[in-house]
Scaffold this motif. Sequence first.
Motif, short mmCIF file in Angstrom:
data_model
loop_
_atom_site.label_atom_id
_atom_site.label_comp_id
_atom_site.label_asym_id
_atom_site.label_seq_id
_atom_site.Cartn_x
_atom_site.Cartn_y
_atom_site.Cartn_z
N LEU A 260 23.93 76.71 57.47
CA LEU A 260 23.20 77.23 56.03
C LEU A 260 22.00 76.16 55.92
CD1 LEU A 260 25.80 78.36 53.85
CD2 LEU A 260 24.64 79.54 55.82
N ILE A 261 20.92 76.85 55.78
CA ILE A 261 19.60 76.05 55.70
C ILE A 261 19.26 76.06 54.08
CG2 ILE A 261 17.22 75.35 56.39
CD1 ILE A 261 19.26 74.38 58.06
N LYS A 262 19.23 77.51 53.84
CA LYS A 262 19.05 77.82 52.34
C LYS A 262 19.91 78.84 51.97
CE LYS A 262 15.37 79.12 49.23
NZ LYS A 262 14.00 79.53 49.24
N TYR A 263 20.59 78.67 50.94
CA TYR A 263 21.68 79.70 50.30
C TYR A 263 21.98 79.55 48.87
CZ TYR A 263 25.28 76.13 50.05
OH TYR A 263 26.08 74.94 49.82
N THR A 264 22.64 80.48 48.34
CA THR A 264 22.70 80.55 47.00
C THR A 264 24.22 80.83 46.76
OG1 THR A 264 20.69 81.25 46.37
CG2 THR A 264 22.25 81.91 44.86
N HIS A 265 24.78 80.12 45.81
CA HIS A 265 26.11 80.31 45.34
C HIS A 265 26.45 79.80 43.91
CE1 HIS A 265 27.85 75.91 46.22
NE2 HIS A 265 26.84 75.86 45.64
N PHE A 266 27.49 79.86 43.53
CA PHE A 266 27.84 79.40 42.09
C PHE A 266 29.06 78.34 41.89
CE2 PHE A 266 26.27 83.68 41.81
CZ PHE A 266 25.75 83.67 40.44
N GLN A 267 28.77 77.47 41.11
CA GLN A 267 29.80 76.27 40.88
C GLN A 267 30.04 76.37 39.33
OE1 GLN A 267 31.70 75.22 43.22
NE2 GLN A 267 32.71 73.64 42.13
N GLN A 268 31.40 76.36 38.91
CA GLN A 268 31.68 76.59 37.49
C GLN A 268 30.87 77.37 36.79
OE1 GLN A 268 34.43 74.67 36.48
NE2 GLN A 268 34.77 74.41 38.63
N GLY A 269 30.46 78.38 37.42
CA GLY A 269 29.69 79.53 36.69
C GLY A 269 28.39 79.38 36.65
N ILE A 270 27.76 78.22 37.44
CA ILE A 270 26.26 77.73 37.39
C ILE A 270 25.70 78.27 38.70
CG2 ILE A 270 24.59 76.10 37.22
CD1 ILE A 270 26.57 74.48 35.49
N LYS A 271 24.64 79.07 38.58
CA LYS A 271 24.03 79.61 39.81
C LYS A 271 23.00 78.54 40.40
CE LYS A 271 21.09 83.42 41.65
NZ LYS A 271 20.64 84.69 41.40
N GLN A 272 23.18 78.05 41.84
CA GLN A 272 22.38 77.34 42.47
C GLN A 272 21.94 77.67 43.70
OE1 GLN A 272 24.74 73.66 44.01
NE2 GLN A 272 25.34 74.00 42.12
N THR A 273 20.79 77.17 43.97
CA THR A 273 20.27 77.32 45.36
C THR A 273 20.10 76.10 46.10
OG1 THR A 273 19.32 79.50 44.83
CG2 THR A 273 18.43 78.33 46.75
N LEU A 274 20.56 75.87 47.27
CA LEU A 274 20.52 74.71 48.07
C LEU A 274 19.60 74.96 49.17
CD1 LEU A 274 24.21 73.54 48.07
CD2 LEU A 274 22.56 72.85 46.71
N THR A 275 18.51 73.95 49.46
CA THR A 275 17.80 74.12 50.65
C THR A 275 17.95 72.64 51.45
OG1 THR A 275 16.24 75.49 49.61
CG2 THR A 275 15.40 74.52 51.51
N VAL A 276 18.00 72.59 52.60
CA VAL A 276 18.08 71.58 53.34
C VAL A 276 16.61 70.94 53.70
CG1 VAL A 276 18.37 70.53 55.60
CG2 VAL A 276 20.23 72.11 54.77
#
Length: 226
Positions: free
Chosen positions: A174-190
């Motif tokens: 995964l180079i760019k993706y979206t997920h949730f952690q503790q209900g907070i939406k976040q997008t990570l990009t390498v």
Amino acid sequence: MFKSMKTGILAAILISTAIIAHAQKKITEGTITYKVEYAPTAEQEAAVAMLPTEQKVKFNGPMIRMEMEQGPATITVLQDVVSNLGLVLIDVPVAQMQFAVKQGKAEYDKQKASSPKFSDFKATGEKKMIGSYNTEKYTYKDDKGGTYELWATTDIELPTGFSGENFKDVKGSLIKYTHFQQGIKQTLTVKEIKEEKAGPFNLDVPKGYEVKTMEEIMAMQGGGGE
């Protein structure tokens, strides 16, 4: 002193444990730098404002290590991405406090149960370069009706389990993706994947750290500590 940090440290701990993404060059140890973007609800904005917008993840085989500054505290998260066991170290030098929170299977299962479940990963055939990586677009959805997209590459391969269970059906890293952690939406990009010496890391509690549960840390933040 410790209670004044409120929910910032807790949010940082919970978010950082989620920054375990997938990254065919096989790399067994090194450092990944991520750009982190948040999409908080109104209720989450105060906590998210204290979270980092960039995170470095060091890895050696299945072991990863992350460190961040949160006010006067330094938070270090270590995790075995195969067994899902972990350790959180909290250092507050100005208050002469050092705490260790062990993360076992029960804690992992509890966190997993509260997170959306992703499924229906489909490669679209759409390609583009993100940084120096050739990537392909995937679509996916969660069990709450949300739809998402991610970009993955087969240019490189990270250690087994690095992508986490949620994204095990994606072919590639995964180079760019979206997920949730503790209900907070976040997008990570390498931003960068650097092959270099890292670790070795382990889950042993260092000398001088007081072992606490996450519930005890939360209680201290709520007013139980000075």
